[in-house]
Design a protein around this motif. Structure first.
Motif, PDB file in Angstrom:
ATOM      1  N   LEU A  20     -34.318 -42.924 -26.142  1.00 43.97           N
ATOM      2  CA  LEU A  20     -34.296 -41.693 -25.335  1.00 43.97           C
ATOM      3  C   LEU A  20     -34.588 -40.455 -26.173  1.00 43.97           C
ATOM      4  O   LEU A  20     -35.170 -39.479 -25.669  1.00 43.97           O
ATOM      5  N   LEU A  21     -34.195 -40.455 -27.444  1.00 43.45           N
ATOM      6  CA  LEU A  21     -34.425 -39.295 -28.301  1.00 43.45           C
ATOM      7  C   LEU A  21     -35.852 -39.247 -28.834  1.00 43.45           C
ATOM      8  O   LEU A  21     -36.477 -38.183 -28.848  1.00 43.45           O
ATOM      9  N   ASN A  22     -36.369 -40.383 -29.273  1.00 47.58           N
ATOM     10  CA  ASN A  22     -37.675 -40.413 -29.918  1.00 47.58           C
ATOM     11  C   ASN A  22     -38.826 -40.595 -28.929  1.00 47.58           C
ATOM     12  O   ASN A  22     -39.882 -39.969 -29.072  1.00 47.58           O
ATOM     13  N   ARG A  23     -38.638 -41.468 -27.939  1.00 45.68           N
ATOM     14  CA  ARG A  23     -39.708 -41.765 -26.984  1.00 45.68           C
ATOM     15  C   ARG A  23     -39.129 -41.788 -25.575  1.00 45.68           C
ATOM     16  O   ARG A  23     -39.012 -42.848 -24.957  1.00 45.68           O
ATOM     17  N   PRO A  24     -38.726 -40.654 -25.053  1.00 44.28           N
ATOM     18  CA  PRO A  24     -38.059 -40.639 -23.745  1.00 44.28           C
ATOM     19  C   PRO A  24     -38.944 -41.156 -22.615  1.00 44.28           C
ATOM     20  O   PRO A  24     -38.482 -41.877 -21.734  1.00 44.28           O
ATOM     21  N   THR A  25     -40.235 -40.785 -22.629  1.00 49.70           N
ATOM     22  CA  THR A  25     -41.135 -41.243 -21.559  1.00 49.70           C
ATOM     23  C   THR A  25     -41.293 -42.757 -21.586  1.00 49.70           C
ATOM     24  O   THR A  25     -41.258 -43.425 -20.538  1.00 49.70           O
ATOM     25  N   HIS A  26     -41.466 -43.302 -22.776  1.00 50.22           N
ATOM     26  CA  HIS A  26     -41.622 -44.755 -22.916  1.00 50.22           C
ATOM     27  C   HIS A  26     -40.334 -45.477 -22.542  1.00 50.22           C
ATOM     28  O   HIS A  26     -40.369 -46.530 -21.883  1.00 50.22           O
ATOM     29  N   ALA A  27     -39.181 -44.928 -22.953  1.00 50.32           N
ATOM     30  CA  ALA A  27     -37.900 -45.573 -22.659  1.00 50.32           C
ATOM     31  C   ALA A  27     -37.602 -45.571 -21.165  1.00 50.32           C
ATOM     32  O   ALA A  27     -37.159 -46.569 -20.597  1.00 50.32           O
ATOM     33  N   LEU A  28     -37.853 -44.441 -20.513  1.00 54.25           N
ATOM     34  CA  LEU A  28     -37.605 -44.361 -19.071  1.00 54.25           C
ATOM     35  C   LEU A  28     -38.661 -45.110 -18.267  1.00 54.25           C
ATOM     36  O   LEU A  28     -38.425 -45.480 -17.108  1.00 54.25           O
ATOM     37  N   GLY A  29     -39.829 -45.336 -18.886  1.00 54.26           N
ATOM     38  CA  GLY A  29     -40.888 -46.067 -18.198  1.00 54.26           C
ATOM     39  C   GLY A  29     -40.520 -47.514 -17.914  1.00 54.26           C
ATOM     40  O   GLY A  29     -41.086 -48.137 -17.007  1.00 54.26           O
TER      41      GLY A  29
ATOM     42  N   PRO B 167     -41.847 -50.249 -13.273  1.00 58.21           N
ATOM     43  CA  PRO B 167     -43.113 -50.895 -13.650  1.00 58.21           C
ATOM     44  C   PRO B 167     -44.317 -50.165 -13.060  1.00 58.21           C
ATOM     45  O   PRO B 167     -44.250 -49.577 -11.975  1.00 58.21           O
ATOM     46  N   GLU B 168     -45.417 -50.209 -13.767  1.00 59.54           N
ATOM     47  CA  GLU B 168     -46.631 -49.531 -13.325  1.00 59.54           C
ATOM     48  C   GLU B 168     -47.203 -50.187 -12.072  1.00 59.54           C
ATOM     49  O   GLU B 168     -47.224 -51.414 -11.942  1.00 59.54           O
ATOM     50  N   GLY B 169     -47.657 -49.372 -11.148  1.00 60.49           N
ATOM     51  CA  GLY B 169     -48.252 -49.891  -9.929  1.00 60.49           C
ATOM     52  C   GLY B 169     -47.254 -50.259  -8.847  1.00 60.49           C
ATOM     53  O   GLY B 169     -47.605 -50.980  -7.909  1.00 60.49           O
ATOM     54  N   THR B 170     -46.023 -49.810  -8.960  1.00 59.43           N
ATOM     55  CA  THR B 170     -44.997 -50.132  -7.968  1.00 59.43           C
ATOM     56  C   THR B 170     -45.262 -49.361  -6.673  1.00 59.43           C
ATOM     57  O   THR B 170     -45.524 -48.155  -6.714  1.00 59.43           O
ATOM     58  N   PRO B 171     -45.197 -50.022  -5.515  1.00 59.31           N
ATOM     59  CA  PRO B 171     -45.353 -49.303  -4.242  1.00 59.31           C
ATOM     60  C   PRO B 171     -44.286 -48.222  -4.077  1.00 59.31           C
ATOM     61  O   PRO B 171     -43.163 -48.349  -4.570  1.00 59.31           O
ATOM     62  N   THR B 172     -44.635 -47.161  -3.380  1.00 58.00           N
ATOM     63  CA  THR B 172     -43.746 -46.005  -3.252  1.00 58.00           C
ATOM     64  C   THR B 172     -42.420 -46.381  -2.593  1.00 58.00           C
ATOM     65  O   THR B 172     -41.359 -45.893  -2.988  1.00 58.00           O
ATOM     66  N   LEU B 173     -42.455 -47.238  -1.593  1.00 58.12           N
ATOM     67  CA  LEU B 173     -41.238 -47.593  -0.870  1.00 58.12           C
ATOM     68  C   LEU B 173     -40.258 -48.381  -1.746  1.00 58.12           C
ATOM     69  O   LEU B 173     -39.046 -48.367  -1.515  1.00 58.12           O
ATOM     70  N   LEU B 174     -40.782 -49.078  -2.758  1.00 58.54           N
ATOM     71  CA  LEU B 174     -39.925 -49.910  -3.609  1.00 58.54           C
ATOM     72  C   LEU B 174     -39.414 -49.172  -4.843  1.00 58.54           C
ATOM     73  O   LEU B 174     -38.627 -49.736  -5.604  1.00 58.54           O
ATOM     74  N   ILE B 175     -39.860 -47.947  -5.068  1.00 61.50           N
ATOM     75  CA  ILE B 175     -39.485 -47.233  -6.286  1.00 61.50           C
ATOM     76  C   ILE B 175     -37.972 -47.037  -6.412  1.00 61.50           C
ATOM     77  O   ILE B 175     -37.384 -47.367  -7.457  1.00 61.50           O
ATOM     78  N   PRO B 176     -37.254 -46.521  -5.390  1.00 55.13           N
ATOM     79  CA  PRO B 176     -35.795 -46.345  -5.568  1.00 55.13           C
ATOM     80  C   PRO B 176     -35.068 -47.659  -5.841  1.00 55.13           C
ATOM     81  O   PRO B 176     -34.187 -47.713  -6.705  1.00 55.13           O
ATOM     82  N   MET B 177     -35.460 -48.731  -5.118  1.00 58.67           N
ATOM     83  CA  MET B 177     -34.796 -50.017  -5.296  1.00 58.67           C
ATOM     84  C   MET B 177     -35.048 -50.579  -6.691  1.00 58.67           C
ATOM     85  O   MET B 177     -34.127 -51.085  -7.346  1.00 58.67           O
ATOM     86  N   LEU B 178     -36.281 -50.487  -7.167  1.00 60.39           N
ATOM     87  CA  LEU B 178     -36.604 -51.017  -8.495  1.00 60.39           C
ATOM     88  C   LEU B 178     -35.913 -50.230  -9.601  1.00 60.39           C
ATOM     89  O   LEU B 178     -35.502 -50.801 -10.608  1.00 60.39           O
ATOM     90  N   ILE B 179     -35.802 -48.924  -9.445  1.00 60.36           N
ATOM     91  CA  ILE B 179     -35.105 -48.118 -10.453  1.00 60.36           C
ATOM     92  C   ILE B 179     -33.639 -48.540 -10.544  1.00 60.36           C
ATOM     93  O   ILE B 179     -33.079 -48.678 -11.641  1.00 60.36           O
ATOM     94  N   ILE B 180     -33.014 -48.784  -9.380  1.00 62.05           N
ATOM     95  CA  ILE B 180     -31.610 -49.228  -9.385  1.00 62.05           C
ATOM     96  C   ILE B 180     -31.486 -50.594 -10.034  1.00 62.05           C
ATOM     97  O   ILE B 180     -30.596 -50.834 -10.871  1.00 62.05           O
ATOM     98  N   ILE B 181     -32.395 -51.510  -9.690  1.00 62.87           N
ATOM     99  CA  ILE B 181     -32.337 -52.865 -10.254  1.00 62.87           C
ATOM    100  C   ILE B 181     -32.549 -52.845 -11.759  1.00 62.87           C
ATOM    101  O   ILE B 181     -31.832 -53.509 -12.519  1.00 62.87           O
ATOM    102  N   GLU B 182     -33.547 -52.089 -12.225  1.00 64.58           N
ATOM    103  CA  GLU B 182     -33.827 -52.034 -13.665  1.00 64.58           C
ATOM    104  C   GLU B 182     -32.704 -51.329 -14.412  1.00 64.58           C
ATOM    105  O   GLU B 182     -32.402 -51.692 -15.563  1.00 64.58           O
ATOM    106  N   THR B 183     -32.068 -50.348 -13.806  1.00 64.10           N
ATOM    107  CA  THR B 183     -30.932 -49.685 -14.453  1.00 64.10           C
ATOM    108  C   THR B 183     -29.759 -50.646 -14.610  1.00 64.10           C
ATOM    109  O   THR B 183     -29.120 -50.697 -15.661  1.00 64.10           O
ATOM    110  N   ILE B 184     -29.480 -51.407 -13.559  1.00 64.76           N
ATOM    111  CA  ILE B 184     -28.412 -52.413 -13.644  1.00 64.76           C
ATOM    112  C   ILE B 184     -28.754 -53.458 -14.702  1.00 64.76           C
ATOM    113  O   ILE B 184     -27.895 -53.889 -15.481  1.00 64.76           O
TER     114      ILE B 184
END
Length: 228
Positions: free
Chosen positions: A119-128, A132-149
């Protein structure tokens, strides 16, 4: 009642009020080679250095220069865990790595340090990694929650994996050894056969102790690779 007695081997005993887990945690450091002025080292010290060299080359061959700064720390952790796992197989000893609290105390700080570095050195890469790239818009909130867990559960998986593998192996050795002694006066042939199985299981448990220490540090190095 009998089942609870089998699990008593995983409770930290104490002698004269001193918890044996403290003694067990200090024993592996006594096996570390001391500095010497001799040109020719002993075979024990030479074997140790060869094993450490192989371990470092396996763990850090694919990492970048920034991640290789952790080589000494991760190698020390691997040697320490290996010593604890193997010494716990000796009779009348205690295995600290069967305690989930101890394994979590190893897993959480290293995982958290890798995440903070990312997060300190490469925040964009870490949060990326959370989207995942190419995720449909409707699935973005669900995927963020799943990847965070998934990210938060990593240290728990590290600690539980090490604890479960060692606990299961030690408990199985305890059960088979008990069966061997109980069957000895009743069915000697079956008892000797069970003893052979116990010997093979002990060899397998030695391999498990070595592999689990390696896997623990390997996964930590992979987490570090993602964030450097």
């Amino acid at each position: 009642m009998m089942a609870s007695s089998y699990f008593e081997q995983f409770a930290s005993p104490s002698i004269v009020g001193v918890p044996l887990i403290v003694v067990a945690l200090m024993i592996p450091w006594t096996l570390a080679p001391a500095a010497s002025r001799k040109w020719l080292k002993s075979r024990f010290e030479g074997t140790q250095k060869w094993l450490l060299k192989q371990l470092v080359s396996q763990l850090f061959s694919t990492l970048n220069s920034e991640a290789r700064k952790w080589a000494l720390l991760f190698t020390s952790l691997a040697g320490f865990l290996l010593g604890l796992n193997l010494l716990g197989l000796l009779p009348y000893t205690f295995t600290p790595t069967t305690q989930l609290s101890l394994n979590m105390a190893f897993a959480v700080p290293f995982w958290l340090a890798a995440v903070i570095i990312g997060l300190l050195n490469r925040p964009t890469h870490a949060l990326g990694h959370l989207l995942p790239e190419g995720t449909p818009t409707l699935l973005i909130p669900m995927l963020i929650i799943i990847e965070t867990i998934s990210l938060l559960i990593r240290p728990i998986a590290l600690g539980v994996r090490l604890t479960a593998n060692l606990t299961a192996g030690h408990l199985l050795i305890e059960l088979i050894s008990t069966a061997t002694f109980v069957l000895l006066p009743l069915m000697p042939a079956v008892s000797f056969l069970t003893g052979g199985v116990l010997f093979l299981l002990t060899i397998l448990e030695v391999a498990v102790a070595m592999i689990q220490a390696y896997v623990f540090v390997l996964l930590l190095s992979l987490y570090l690779e993602e964030n450097t």
